[in-house]
Design an enzyme around this catalytic site. Structure first.
Site, PDB file in Angstrom:
ATOM      1  N   SER A 269     -20.246 -25.267  74.826  1.00  0.00           N
ATOM      2  CA  SER A 269     -19.826 -26.471  75.556  1.00  0.00           C
ATOM      3  C   SER A 269     -20.925 -26.943  76.501  1.00  0.00           C
ATOM      4  CB  SER A 269     -18.567 -26.134  76.360  1.00  0.00           C
ATOM      5  OG  SER A 269     -18.347 -27.092  77.360  1.00  0.00           O
TER       6      SER A 269
ATOM      7  N   TYR B  50     -14.012 -21.361  82.253  1.00  0.00           N
ATOM      8  CA  TYR B  50     -14.197 -21.917  80.908  1.00  0.00           C
ATOM      9  C   TYR B  50     -15.686 -21.923  80.544  1.00  0.00           C
ATOM     10  CZ  TYR B  50     -14.618 -25.411  77.212  1.00  0.00           C
ATOM     11  OH  TYR B  50     -14.948 -26.069  76.046  1.00  0.00           O
TER      12      TYR B  50
END
Ligand SMILES: NC(=O)c1ccc[n+]([C@@H]2O[C@H](COP(=O)([O-])OP(=O)(O)OC[C@H]3O[C@@H](n4cnc5c(N)ncnc54)[C@H](O)[C@@H]3O)[C@@H](O)[C@H]2O)c1
Length: 342
Positions: free
Chosen positions: A128, A153
């Site tokens: 990501s 995350y």
């Protein structure tokens, strides 16, 4: 050549689009998805319904279930694995950190172990843009350090890259990590800005605009992401013979490991983004200005030149076009839902 591709997270936004494209091209797709309720499972079921095809086989399993993952590899012998299953979302990682460790760390380990025990051509996996954390040097390049994540995350995605490198080193597993930048498009996620804004504007409800609108995102159209993945499936990462441990580059290695940015390299200001949605809907948004959320970054901007060098393609769909495609889908999908219910 037709392949058997294991797509994890196949009921999810990106997994669905990838599986649909692969099936259209005549490949066999094996999907794993636990179809969890992080967002409306009806949307996931609707995607799975669209995927109905003789060459598609779905396993409703969790990546954390090692036995189940092993069984899929044993039975289906995938040529290529594309790991897209994960607990996504930056903000939710402050509420439910355990979900990120389970899906993104334990689950990813099970995928790596299965690839080790049942050799595959390569493992492509979702990282990501959030790994860039507090970096402020723009555009974000794979050569920049990514050691300052701002959310669990982001940390879990960076951990995936490190775990992948270890398996490339120890077991020669060919791994390609993809740092996606704010992917959007038809069948998109209800927890993401475009879906939330569209829904609220249609209903005449206020939209939450963080950092008082001083945000920019490198929105990347889903078809461009899929094109990138499909092209990468044909070029395997290789050990860089010129790799120098005295001056190590972070995105490559002397083992078959690579990491690429997959972004539009064209950030859009949040308020401009809202104007585009308003224009398409023919309706003004009611804006609720709020401070920056913990874990969030004010801007993302991808340098996608490495990706371009590898596959002769980089995302470039104009934001107006992508937003229009999304809104057309949104209206059709919700109309169909209503018709189905009435
Ligand atoms: N969409 C984006 O903008 C974006 C940006 C950066 C990275 N990513 C990454 O790309 C990948 C795909 O994202 P997406 O937008 O399609 O997300 P998504 O939430 O729509 O899809 C993920 C799917 O994985 C499944 N899943 C989650 N945990 C699982 C587990 N432990 N076992 C089995 N299935 C599980 C979910 O049910 C879901 O269907 C994710 O890894 C995400 O972190 C996405």
């Amino acid at each position: 050549m037709k392949k058997t591709v294991l797509v994890t997270g196949v009921a999810g936004f990106i997994g669905f689009h990838l599986a649909r494209r692969l099936l259209r091209e005549g490949h066999h797709v094996v999907g794993i998805d636990e179809v969890n309720d992080y967002y409306d499972p009806h949307l996931k079921e609707a995607r799975l319904y669209v995927l109905t095809h003789p060459n598609f086989k779905l396993y409703r399993d969790s990546l954390e279930n090692k036995m189940a993952v092993t069984r899929v590899f044993e039975k289906r012998s995938p040529d290529i694995v594309v790991n897209l299953a994960a607990q996504a979302g930056v903000r939710y990682s402050l509420e439910n950190p355990d979900a990120y460790i389970q899906s993104n760390i334990v689950g990813f380990l099970n995928i790596l172990e299965a690839c080790r025990n049942f050799p595959v051509e390569q493992l492509i996996y979702a990282s990501s843009s959030s790994v860039y954390g507090s970096n402020q040097k723009m555009p974000f390049s794979e050569q920049h350090p990514v050691d300052h994540p701002l959310s669990l995350y982001a940390a879990s995605k960076k951990a995936n890259e490190l775990m992948a490198h270890t398996y490339s080193h120890l077991f020669g597993l060919k791994t390609t990590g993809l740092r996606f930048f704010s992917v959007y498009g038809p069948w998109g996620r209800p927890d993401m800005a475009l879906y939330k804004f569209t829904e609220a504007i249609i209903k005449g409800e206020p939209i939450d605009v963080y950092n008082y609108g001083q945000m920019a995102r490198d929105f990347t159209y889903v078809d461009d992401v899929i094109e990138s993945i499909v092209r990468l499936m044909d070029i395997q990462p290789f050990a860089d013979e010129e790799f120098d441990y005295h001056d190590p580059l972070p995105d490559r290695s002397d083992v078959p490991f690579r990491v690429y940015n997959v972004g539009n390299h064209s950030p859009v200001q949040l308020m401009d983004f809202i104007r585009i949605i308003e224009k398409k809907l023919g309706k003004r948004a009611i804006v609720n200005e709020l401070p920056l959320q913990p874990g969030d970054v004010p801007e993302s901007f991808a340098d996608s030149s490495e990706l371009y060098g590898a596959i002769d393609f980089q995302p470039q769909t104009p934001i107006e076009q992508g937003v229009h495609e999304f809104i057309d889908w949104y209206i059709t999908y919700h109309h169909a839902l209503k018709e189905g219910i009435e």
